[in-house]
Enzyme design. Structure first.
Site, PDB file in Angstrom:
ATOM      1  N   ASP A 123     -12.854 -25.471 -19.622  1.00 55.31           N
ATOM      2  CA  ASP A 123     -11.662 -25.097 -18.863  1.00 55.31           C
ATOM      3  C   ASP A 123     -11.395 -23.586 -18.935  1.00 55.31           C
ATOM      4  O   ASP A 123     -10.729 -23.098 -19.837  1.00 55.31           O
ATOM      5  CB  ASP A 123     -10.483 -25.907 -19.428  1.00 55.31           C
TER       6      ASP A 123
ATOM      7  N   ARG B 102      -7.762 -31.151 -16.363  1.00 55.25           N
ATOM      8  CA  ARG B 102      -7.279 -30.812 -17.709  1.00 55.25           C
ATOM      9  C   ARG B 102      -7.324 -32.063 -18.581  1.00 55.25           C
ATOM     10  O   ARG B 102      -6.311 -32.660 -18.890  1.00 55.25           O
ATOM     11  CB  ARG B 102      -5.850 -30.266 -17.633  1.00 55.25           C
TER      12      ARG B 102
ATOM     13  N   SER C  18      -7.688 -22.365 -18.967  1.00 57.63           N
ATOM     14  CA  SER C  18      -7.017 -22.379 -20.268  1.00 57.63           C
ATOM     15  C   SER C  18      -7.518 -21.236 -21.150  1.00 57.63           C
ATOM     16  O   SER C  18      -6.718 -20.539 -21.772  1.00 57.63           O
ATOM     17  CB  SER C  18      -7.256 -23.707 -20.990  1.00 57.63           C
TER      18      SER C  18
ATOM     19  N   TYR D 253       0.471 -30.196 -15.595  1.00 55.35           N
ATOM     20  CA  TYR D 253       1.091 -29.139 -14.799  1.00 55.35           C
ATOM     21  C   TYR D 253       2.502 -29.570 -14.376  1.00 55.35           C
ATOM     22  O   TYR D 253       2.856 -30.745 -14.475  1.00 55.35           O
ATOM     23  CB  TYR D 253       0.253 -28.844 -13.543  1.00 55.35           C
TER      24      TYR D 253
ATOM     25  N   GLN E 174     -12.046 -29.952 -21.827  1.00 59.20           N
ATOM     26  CA  GLN E 174     -11.390 -28.811 -22.465  1.00 59.20           C
ATOM     27  C   GLN E 174     -12.342 -27.630 -22.728  1.00 59.20           C
ATOM     28  O   GLN E 174     -11.996 -26.485 -22.493  1.00 59.20           O
ATOM     29  CB  GLN E 174     -10.795 -29.262 -23.791  1.00 59.20           C
TER      30      GLN E 174
END
Ligand code: NAD
Length: 377
Positions: free
Chosen positions: A132, A124, A135, A230, A129
């Protein structure tokens, strides 16, 4: 210019999985990079994409047998054991693989000399991004969870004043303000609810407040922040303190959207049966953590159960309930990921290269040339 490598996109076979790993738009982009594309017949139908749409942008429509014989296979859900065992040696598979619970699958790949990149293992970081999928899919899930809550709730979300009487604004509590939780907060606010939220990571306070929700301030003696954005598991003492502070607020909520999760662990229990029994009749709980054991012990996978007059929704695949946009986002994430393998980018003759010096590839390529590479997990 051709890269000399073909990407195969099988039709998903997991129960309830409606998404597809490539869309006509992503195929167009991959063709531009130089990939050839094989799409299994009917692969996109449940997401709203027809074979002719793929054909029109340069993909070849192939049988299931042919798609699995393609050198680079991209998928949404982990392959079934029958699919996995028939993958030829030398194949490179890029998919969600659920590595925490699929040790056998990864070992099988190592023995078969199938390279495997687990999309969950993409770090992450800001550079990653665009790749991902956790997400992009969690954002969709957070949105859909609120829509489901509204659908099962017999009242308005916003305050309403009409000539036929008035309705109070609905009080929504969101537990866990990661990607899904933040999107749930934003969606519930857009629908006009009064929203409050809690997360064990103190850095979420500002994010929660910036979306117009109230941050539930519970002081613990430790931070729940783990690595890479996380959470980490709390001590027993903190768990009890948290529970005591949350119980009363939760009982007063009309709707709870719970997303609390710690990677690789069973989801924390935050909504006890006594909290549920204290909620007003007609309230709704959406337990988004159901796939990892649930934040409420009463939730059941892929069911809406009613307990003490409260509906508890335990769907396990919200993105599959919005297959067109989920596939659009998923496929765009894969285009960004595959771009990493095409080098050099701007000059010379690009080829497909597995560069282990790239931290994204290094972290997410869990099986390579017969070796399990779990060192970074
Ligand atoms: P995430 O890791 O980004 O968010 C989880 C959040 O929970 C984190 O911010 C973490 O700090 C917080 N948390 C952990 N323990 C907590 C506790 N005790 N109290 C309060 N907060 C706590 O994950 P995400 O991508 O936002 O996904 C959230 C959940 O939704 C996960 O369980 C995921 O598996 C699930 N999910 C479900 C679906 C579905 O279709 N059901 C789809 C996508 C995601």
């Amino acid at each position: 210019m051709k890269l000399g490598i073909t990407v195969g996109v099988p039709k998903e076979t997991a129960p309830g999985e409606t998404r597809v790993a490539a869309t006509p738009d992503s195929v167009k982009r991959l063709v531009k990079y130089g990939f050839d594309i094989n799409i299994e017949e009917g692969a996109g139908i449940s997401a709203g994409f027809r074979d002719e749409d793929y054909d029109a942008v340069g993909a070849t429509i192939v049988s299931s047998k042919e798609v699995w014989a393609t050198p680079l296979v991209t998928k949404v859900a982990p392959p079934s054991s029958a699919e996995a065992s028939s993958i030829p040696s030398g194949t490179f598979i890029v998919s969600l693989l659920e590595p925490f619970r699929n040790g056998d699958l990864l070992e099988g790949f190592a023995k078969q000399r199938v390279d495997a990149l687990a999309l969950e293992a993409i770090p992450r970081t800001s550079r990653a991004q665009a790749m991902d999928v956790l997400s992009s899919q969690a954002g969709i899930a957070g949105y859909r969870a609120v829509i489901e809550a509204a659908h099962h709730y017999g009242r308005f979300f916003p305050m309403m004043m009409t000539s036929a009487g008035s309705a109070k604004a609905t009080k929504v509590t969101v537990l866990g303000a990661g990607v899904a939780g933040l999107q749930a907060i934003a969606t519930a606010r857009k629908l006009g609810a009064v929203v409050e939220a809690y997360d064990v990571r103190p850095e979420t306070r500002e994010q929660i407040q910036s979306l117009g929700a109230k941050y539930i301030d519970i002081q613990l003696d430790e931070s729940g922040s783990g690595q890479g954005g996380y959470a980490r598991e709390l001590s027993e003492e903190s768990k009890q303190k948290l529970q005591a502070a949350l119980d009363e607020r939760l009982s007063k909520s009309d709707i709870i959207i719970s997303t609390a999760n710690v990677p690789g662990r069973k989801a924390p229990t935050l909504i006890s049966e006594s909290v549920v029994s204290g909620m007003r009749h007609g309230s709704v709980i959406v337990d988004m953590a159901t796939p990892s054991g649930g934040n409420c012990p009463l939730s059941k996978a892929d069911q809406v159960v009613e307990a003490h007059g409260v509906k508890i929704i335990g769907y396990t695949n919200y993105p599959a309930m919005m297959a067109t946009d989920s596939s659009n986002f998923f496929a765009r994430n894969l285009v960004s990921l595959l771009d990493l393998f095409v080098r050099p980018r701007d000059s010379g003759e690009p080829t497909f290269i597995v560069n282990l010096e790239d931290d994204i590839i290094d972290t997410s390529l869990l099986v390579h040339q017969g070796t399990l590479r779990l060192k970074n997990r």
